[in-house]
Design a protein around this motif. Structure first.
Motif, PDB file in Angstrom:
ATOM      1  N   PHE A 310       0.832  -1.206   0.000  1.00  0.00           N
ATOM      2  CA  PHE A 310       0.000   0.000   0.000  1.00  0.00           C
ATOM      3  C   PHE A 310       0.870   1.261   0.000  1.00  0.00           C
ATOM      4  CE2 PHE A 310      -2.203   3.390   2.442  1.00  0.00           C
ATOM      5  CZ  PHE A 310      -3.068   3.773   1.426  1.00  0.00           C
ATOM      6  N   ARG A 315       2.322   5.949  -3.399  1.00  0.00           N
ATOM      7  CA  ARG A 315       3.280   6.857  -4.038  1.00  0.00           C
ATOM      8  C   ARG A 315       3.137   6.859  -5.556  1.00  0.00           C
ATOM      9  NH1 ARG A 315       2.960   8.587   0.285  1.00  0.00           N
ATOM     10  NH2 ARG A 315       4.555   8.654   1.890  1.00  0.00           N
TER      11      ARG A 315
ATOM     12  N   TYR B  47      -6.093   7.148   5.599  1.00  0.00           N
ATOM     13  CA  TYR B  47      -6.035   5.880   4.854  1.00  0.00           C
ATOM     14  C   TYR B  47      -7.212   5.734   3.902  1.00  0.00           C
ATOM     15  CZ  TYR B  47      -2.299   4.156   7.926  1.00  0.00           C
ATOM     16  OH  TYR B  47      -1.123   3.976   8.582  1.00  0.00           O
ATOM     17  N   GLY B  50      -6.532   7.743   1.017  1.00  0.00           N
ATOM     18  CA  GLY B  50      -5.450   7.132   0.230  1.00  0.00           C
ATOM     19  C   GLY B  50      -5.878   5.839  -0.453  1.00  0.00           C
ATOM     20  N   GLY B  51      -6.975   5.230   0.034  1.00  0.00           N
ATOM     21  CA  GLY B  51      -7.460   4.008  -0.615  1.00  0.00           C
ATOM     22  C   GLY B  51      -6.871   2.723  -0.063  1.00  0.00           C
ATOM     23  N   ARG B  52      -6.522   2.711   1.213  1.00  0.00           N
ATOM     24  CA  ARG B  52      -5.902   1.508   1.770  1.00  0.00           C
ATOM     25  C   ARG B  52      -6.897   0.348   1.824  1.00  0.00           C
ATOM     26  NH1 ARG B  52      -2.424   1.086   7.378  1.00  0.00           N
ATOM     27  NH2 ARG B  52      -2.397  -1.166   7.452  1.00  0.00           N
ATOM     28  N   PHE B  83      -1.158  13.115  -1.905  1.00  0.00           N
ATOM     29  CA  PHE B  83      -0.004  12.548  -1.203  1.00  0.00           C
ATOM     30  C   PHE B  83      -0.383  12.291   0.240  1.00  0.00           C
ATOM     31  CE2 PHE B  83       3.732  12.890   1.498  1.00  0.00           C
ATOM     32  CZ  PHE B  83       4.653  12.084   0.840  1.00  0.00           C
ATOM     33  N   LEU B  84      -0.035  11.098   0.716  1.00  0.00           N
ATOM     34  CA  LEU B  84      -0.326  10.746   2.107  1.00  0.00           C
ATOM     35  C   LEU B  84       0.994  10.591   2.861  1.00  0.00           C
ATOM     36  CD1 LEU B  84      -2.421   9.849   4.229  1.00  0.00           C
ATOM     37  CD2 LEU B  84      -2.320   7.547   3.252  1.00  0.00           C
ATOM     38  N   GLY B  85       1.215  11.498   3.815  1.00  0.00           N
ATOM     39  CA  GLY B  85       2.398  11.353   4.675  1.00  0.00           C
ATOM     40  C   GLY B  85       2.018  10.461   5.833  1.00  0.00           C
ATOM     41  N   PHE B  86       2.703   9.329   5.974  1.00  0.00           N
ATOM     42  CA  PHE B  86       2.287   8.308   6.939  1.00  0.00           C
ATOM     43  C   PHE B  86       2.693   8.651   8.373  1.00  0.00           C
ATOM     44  CE2 PHE B  86       1.047   4.343   4.515  1.00  0.00           C
ATOM     45  CZ  PHE B  86       0.939   4.971   3.297  1.00  0.00           C
ATOM     46  N   PRO B  89       5.801   5.578   8.743  1.00  0.00           N
ATOM     47  CA  PRO B  89       6.311   5.221   7.418  1.00  0.00           C
ATOM     48  C   PRO B  89       6.814   3.776   7.394  1.00  0.00           C
ATOM     49  CG  PRO B  89       7.123   7.369   8.099  1.00  0.00           C
ATOM     50  CD  PRO B  89       6.477   6.756   9.302  1.00  0.00           C
ATOM     51  N   VAL B  90       6.604   3.124   6.275  1.00  0.00           N
ATOM     52  CA  VAL B  90       6.838   1.683   6.171  1.00  0.00           C
ATOM     53  C   VAL B  90       8.269   1.393   5.711  1.00  0.00           C
ATOM     54  CG1 VAL B  90       6.019  -0.412   5.027  1.00  0.00           C
ATOM     55  CG2 VAL B  90       4.395   1.387   5.620  1.00  0.00           C
ATOM     56  N   GLU B  91       8.876   0.372   6.281  1.00  0.00           N
ATOM     57  CA  GLU B  91      10.218  -0.051   5.858  1.00  0.00           C
ATOM     58  C   GLU B  91      10.096  -1.034   4.700  1.00  0.00           C
ATOM     59  OE1 GLU B  91      12.521  -1.518   9.111  1.00  0.00           O
ATOM     60  OE2 GLU B  91      12.185   0.270  10.335  1.00  0.00           O
ATOM     61  N   ASN B 145      13.498   3.526   4.394  1.00  0.00           N
ATOM     62  CA  ASN B 145      13.203   3.630   5.837  1.00  0.00           C
ATOM     63  C   ASN B 145      13.857   2.575   6.723  1.00  0.00           C
ATOM     64  OD1 ASN B 145      11.595   5.958   5.654  1.00  0.00           O
ATOM     65  ND2 ASN B 145       9.834   4.754   5.013  1.00  0.00           N
ATOM     66  N   GLU B 157       9.679  11.233   4.484  1.00  0.00           N
ATOM     67  CA  GLU B 157       8.337  11.452   3.935  1.00  0.00           C
ATOM     68  C   GLU B 157       8.284  12.800   3.212  1.00  0.00           C
ATOM     69  OE1 GLU B 157       7.059   8.173   4.349  1.00  0.00           O
ATOM     70  OE2 GLU B 157       5.153   9.223   4.559  1.00  0.00           O
ATOM     71  N   GLN B 160      10.126  12.759  -0.034  1.00  0.00           N
ATOM     72  CA  GLN B 160       9.255  12.132  -1.036  1.00  0.00           C
ATOM     73  C   GLN B 160       8.221  13.123  -1.549  1.00  0.00           C
ATOM     74  OE1 GLN B 160       7.569   8.406   0.270  1.00  0.00           O
ATOM     75  NE2 GLN B 160       9.428   7.787   1.307  1.00  0.00           N
TER      76      GLN B 160
END
Ligand SMILES: Nc1ncnc2c1ncn2[C@@H]1O[C@H](COP(=O)(O)OP(=O)(O)OP(=O)(O)O)[C@@H](O)[C@H]1O
Ligand SMILES: [Mg+2]
Lengths: 359, 252
Positions: A310, A315, B47, B50-52, B83-86, B89-91, B145, B157, B160
């Protein structure tokens, strides 16, 4: 012509994941016009051998230091079927050879070929092989490394159909080093069967790779790595990616003999399921008779990380591409171990092409 | 001009209602802050926008630049300028920042029928953005990350965001985990990248301190899945002094 093949039974533990049916079907397939093979040579100096159905195509080959000669037989159930004359790379003490590339084209039915790589003290060689075409391709490769000899080896299985079976037998002397990486990124069945023994002290062996399976294919590695001397080091790092209803199986064994003190053996077997209908079998085995050894092993099977997927999509990366990037990263652990950059990039491109097609 | 229009949005996770009739409008050129107690549904809102997968909209609508946002795939939303700043943030082990961002940018450009950037052009852009946010150049080469500190992840983030140059940013607690200097750098970054007449920001935060740097035009309180109060910048100061107790009572 049909021959009665003497093949192992999948009731035997060491062959339980072998796709003997696919092998038999491949062996009984009709020969067709061979696909091209010469375009598979990478941009490297050194010898180039093109075998079509196990027969050397002299016009397309540059033998260099490689010779064709009688190869000692093996008693392995598949290896022993690759009998007689084959290619041989023998290097004298301190010799350093340019890379040797071998492309094997199969056109159908069965073809067998034995080979040997024998390096004297301190000699160094690189051998890279590519398999394309269809039918059953069966190989025996015997490796003997004298003290401090070094062999870098990488093999890619890219047949469109059929089955490739490789039997690899290696003996490593004192301080010798073998690094071997296998990539199965075609659409054929496969068995990579290895027996590596460290007979000299302080030897180093890396034996691993990646199996990528889709459709109904079954591929496997079955490797036994035996430490019979002091201070040996070994790494078996295998990655399996299975899509659709395919099956990838990784069986890797470390054996440490009573006298092989201070052995450092690492095993890392990991599987990735692209769909839940696929199967990855893992079988890490340790058989240790010495008391002062370090053997790390890990075995896991999982799916792609949904959070990472996701994140990448958020992005702007479309889902199939995000899946390909994550899968590629998973496989990279194995492919990145290839020391030669040209070869590494070619293998990475093969893995990419496979992923683009599978996702 | 209205850029983002959320009407009566209801959403649930695993059958559990989280957003319960949320209505909000953001115009181009504006910065809106969203504050609210833990568990109120702030990240859920991000989310959902963002469409999660797993976040199911059961009622209501979201239009972005006149387009039904909820109909788009997550990557299409990004290409449309979201743009979605988490918050976390995911590794991504094995994928370098450079590769990830170049893929992202070129995928977005492709979806908008723009030409992809070459490796060289992209690196120049990435370096400039990393410099602007005080992120070490070496970190661009590292896996996304992986091994980054909390603050470094948040800066990443923003790098990006700088590279992707979106029209609308939802920044979920971008200020948490930042030290005092980093907070100022990130605040300046948000202003530099997003302050424009044709852009807008939804800033999710718990504290006034980020709002000192990025001054909001509107402040909303999200509690129990709804916007329960809206006001000007002074609302954030009031909340900082008095907490949410009064607000939640007012909503009840
Ligand atoms: N996967 C999930 N399954 C079930 N409930 C969830 C899930 N994810 C979030 N929730 C619940 O949804 C509610 C809202 O969570 P959310 O993360 O949106 O809150 P938040 O306002 O961002 O809080 P915080 O200020 O702590 O970040 C919480 O009660 C949370 O426990
Ligand atoms: Mg949150």
């Amino acid at each position: 012509m049909t021959t009665t093949l003497e093949l192992p039974s999948t009731r035997e533990e060491a062959w339980r994941w072998a796709d003997i049916d696919a092998l038999r079907r491949a062996a009984e397939s009709e020969r067709a016009v061979p696909v091209a093979g010469a375009d598979r040579f990478l941009d490297l100096p050194g010898a180039r051998l093109l075998f079509v159905d196990g027969v050397l195509d002299e016009s397309a080959s540059i033998l260099g230091t490689v010779q064709l000669t009688q190869i000692d037989a093996s008693d392995h159930p598949l290896g022993r079927q690759a009998l007689g004359r084959g290619w041989s790379l023998r290097l004298d003490r301190d010799a350093v050879a340019e890379p040797v590339q071998i492309v094997h084209v199969a056109s159908g039915a069965a073809n067998h070929l034995p080979a040997e790589i024998v390096l004297a003290e301190d000699a160094a060689a690189q051998v890279y092989e590519t398999y394309v075409g269809r039918g059953w391709t069966n190989r025996l490769t015997r490796v003997k490394l004298a003290a401090s000899a070094r062999l870098m080896r990488a093999v890619r299985l890219l047949q469109d159909d059929g089955f490739v079976s490789l039997r690899e037998e290696a003996e490593l002397g004192e301080g010798a080093s073998l690094t071997a990486t296998f990539l199965a990124a075609g659409t054929m069945g496969a068995r990579i069967d290895g027996g590596i023994t460290q007979i000299g002290d302080g030897a180093y062996a890396e034996f691993g790779g990646a199996l990528l399976t889709k459709g109904e294919l079954k591929q496997e590695c079955a490797v036994a790595l035996r430490h019979a001397a002091l201070n040996g080091q070994s790494h078996q790092l295998w990655r399996a990616v299975a899509a659709d209803r395919s099956q990838a199986s990784l069986a890797a064994r470390v054996e440490v003999a009573r006298d092989a003190q201070k052995t450092d053996g690492e095993q890392s077997l990991r599987g990735l399921l692209l769909q839940r209908t696929a199967t990855v079998n893992l079988k890490p085995e340790l058989e240790i008779f010495a008391d002062d050894v370090k053997c790390a092993h890990g075995a896991t099977v999982g799916e792609l990380d949904a959070k990472a997927l996701f994140y990448m999509q958020s992005r702007g990366i479309p889902k199939p591409r995000a899946q390909a990037l994550l899968t590629r990263a998973f496989v990279a652990d194995a492919i990145d171990r290839i020391g030669n950059e040209v070869v590494r990039e070619a293998f990475a491109a093969d893995a990419d092409a496979w992923l683009e097609a599978a996702l | 001009m209205t850029m983002l229009k959320i009407e009566n949005l209801h959403a649930e996770i695993d059958g559990k209602p989280i957003l319960k009739g949320l209505t909000l409008e953001v115009n181009a050129g504006e910065v809106h802050a969203i504050m609210g107690p833990n568990g109120a549904g702030k990240s859920t809102l991000g989310y959902v926008l963002g469409g999660r997968p797993g976040y199911e909209v059961t009622e209501g609508s979201v239009t972005f630049d006149g387009v039904d946002l909820l109909e788009l795939e997550p990557n299409e939303r990004a290409a449309a300028g979201l743009f979605l700043g988490f918050q976390y943030p995911v590794e991504i082990p094995g994928v370098s920042n450079v590769q990830f961002l170049r893929e992202s940018l070129n995928a977005q450009r492709g979806q908008r029928d723009e030409k992809p950037l070459s490796g060289g052009e992209f690196l120049k852009l990435a370096r400039a953005q990393a410099d602007g946010l005080g992120l070490n150049q070496d970190m661009l080469k590292r896996p996304v990350n992986v091994g980054f500190s909390g603050g470094e992840k948040k800066r990443n983030e923003m790098v990006q965001m700088g590279i992707l140059n979106p029209k609308f940013a939802i920044l979920d607690e971008t200020d948490s985990g930042l030290d005092i200097d980093a907070l100022r750098i990130v605040g300046d970054g948000i202003n530099r990248i997003m302050r424009a007449p044709d852009k807008a920001v939804l800033l999710i935060t718990h504290y006034q301190r980020l709002l000192d740097y990025v001054q909001p035009d509107r402040v909303h309180v999200l509690a129990d899945g709804r916007i329960v109060r809206s006001g000007g910048p002074e609302l954030a100061l009031e909340l900082e002094r008095e907490g949410y107790a009064g607000v939640e009572e007012a909503a009840a």
